[in-house]
Design a protein around this motif. Structure first.
Motif, PDB file in Angstrom:
ATOM      1  N   VAL A   1       1.389  -1.245   0.172  1.00 42.93           N
ATOM      2  CA  VAL A   1       0.472  -0.092   0.015  1.00 42.93           C
ATOM      3  C   VAL A   1       0.480   1.297  -0.093  1.00 42.93           C
ATOM      4  O   VAL A   1       1.685   1.397   0.832  1.00 42.93           O
ATOM      5  CB  VAL A   1      -1.103  -0.159   1.302  1.00 42.93           C
ATOM      6  CG1 VAL A   1      -1.541   1.265   1.287  1.00 42.93           C
ATOM      7  CG2 VAL A   1      -2.298  -1.480   1.709  1.00 42.93           C
TER       8      VAL A   1
ATOM      9  N   SER B   1       0.821   4.737   0.326  1.00 40.75           N
ATOM     10  CA  SER B   1       0.372   5.678   1.253  1.00 40.75           C
ATOM     11  C   SER B   1       0.741   6.533   0.966  1.00 40.75           C
ATOM     12  O   SER B   1      -0.111   8.416   1.624  1.00 40.75           O
ATOM     13  CB  SER B   1      -0.196   5.500   2.728  1.00 40.75           C
ATOM     14  OG  SER B   1       0.410   5.160   3.282  1.00 40.75           O
TER      15      SER B   1
ATOM     16  N   SER C   1      -2.779   4.975  -2.665  1.00 42.07           N
ATOM     17  CA  SER C   1      -4.319   5.452  -1.548  1.00 42.07           C
ATOM     18  C   SER C   1      -4.501   6.721  -3.356  1.00 42.07           C
ATOM     19  O   SER C   1      -4.567   7.243  -3.875  1.00 42.07           O
ATOM     20  CB  SER C   1      -3.552   6.760  -1.070  1.00 42.07           C
ATOM     21  OG  SER C   1      -2.397   7.865  -1.246  1.00 42.07           O
ATOM     22  N   SER C   2      -6.007   7.157  -2.394  1.00 47.00           N
ATOM     23  CA  SER C   2      -6.420   7.819  -3.266  1.00 47.00           C
ATOM     24  C   SER C   2      -6.218   8.827  -3.784  1.00 47.00           C
ATOM     25  O   SER C   2      -5.981   9.721  -5.238  1.00 47.00           O
ATOM     26  CB  SER C   2      -7.945   8.017  -3.206  1.00 47.00           C
ATOM     27  OG  SER C   2      -8.078   8.935  -1.588  1.00 47.00           O
ATOM     28  N   GLU C   3      -5.041   9.814  -2.575  1.00 44.79           N
ATOM     29  CA  GLU C   3      -4.739  10.921  -3.127  1.00 44.79           C
ATOM     30  C   GLU C   3      -3.044  10.704  -3.786  1.00 44.79           C
ATOM     31  O   GLU C   3      -2.734  11.484  -4.778  1.00 44.79           O
ATOM     32  CB  GLU C   3      -3.815  11.243  -1.442  1.00 44.79           C
ATOM     33  CG  GLU C   3      -5.205  11.719  -0.569  1.00 44.79           C
ATOM     34  CD  GLU C   3      -5.555  10.663   0.186  1.00 44.79           C
ATOM     35  OE1 GLU C   3      -5.793   9.813   0.053  1.00 44.79           O
ATOM     36  OE2 GLU C   3      -7.063  10.823   0.941  1.00 44.79           O
TER      37      GLU C   3
END
Length: 153
Positions: free
Chosen positions: A3, A5, A54-56
């Motif tokens: 992931v 992030s 992550s969406s960001e």
């Protein structure tokens, strides 16, 4: 699945993705790629690497990639202008990609402090190129930042 992030991790993924874009299979097509195509290629590339953004992070990568493709001529002109005593053909593909990312961010994202952009570029250079590339990246990007953009923050 890894992931991703943080902004630093997103920049690293962006570097890998843009480097991938320079492969011969993509060079001919890249000026005509739309947002949907970038998204699809990013999804495919993430799966290949086993990464989840992550969406960001995904928004950051999409913004930078689209922006670089749109402003590539201008960004390349700035880079060449500051490569004193160097030809672009002598710059490694990885350093070239780092330069393009950093110059794009410096020029088109003034909300990101210049020192942060330059430091991130140096760290990417140390990780993906050589330790010696840090001085090269720093020298060029610092000149672009101060002379081309007249910023000193």
């Amino acid at each position: 699945m890894i992931v991703v992030s943080t902004k630093r991790e997103a920049r690293e993924f962006c570097l890998q993705f843009l480097y991938h874009f320079q492969l011969p299979a993509f060079i001919e097509q890249k000026k005509e790629i739309d947002s949907v195509e970038i998204f699809n290629r990013m999804q495919e590339f993430k799966q290949t690497l086993g990464i989840e953004l992550s969406s960001e992070g995904q928004a950051y990568v999409a913004t930078v990639v689209k922006g670089i493709l749109k402003e590539q001529v201008l960004v390349e002109e700035i880079l060449v202008k500051y490569l004193k005593n160097w030809k672009l053909s002598r710059v490694s593909k990885i350093e070239h990609t780092i330069f393009i990312m950093a110059i794009y961010e410096l020029k088109f994202h003034p909300e990101i402090p210049g020192k942060v952009v330059i430091n991130e570029a140096i760290e990417l250079g140390k990780k993906y190129s050589t330790k010696e590339s840090a001085g090269f990246l720093n020298g060029i990007l610092d000149n672009v930042y101060k002379q081309e953009l007249n910023r000193n923050d």
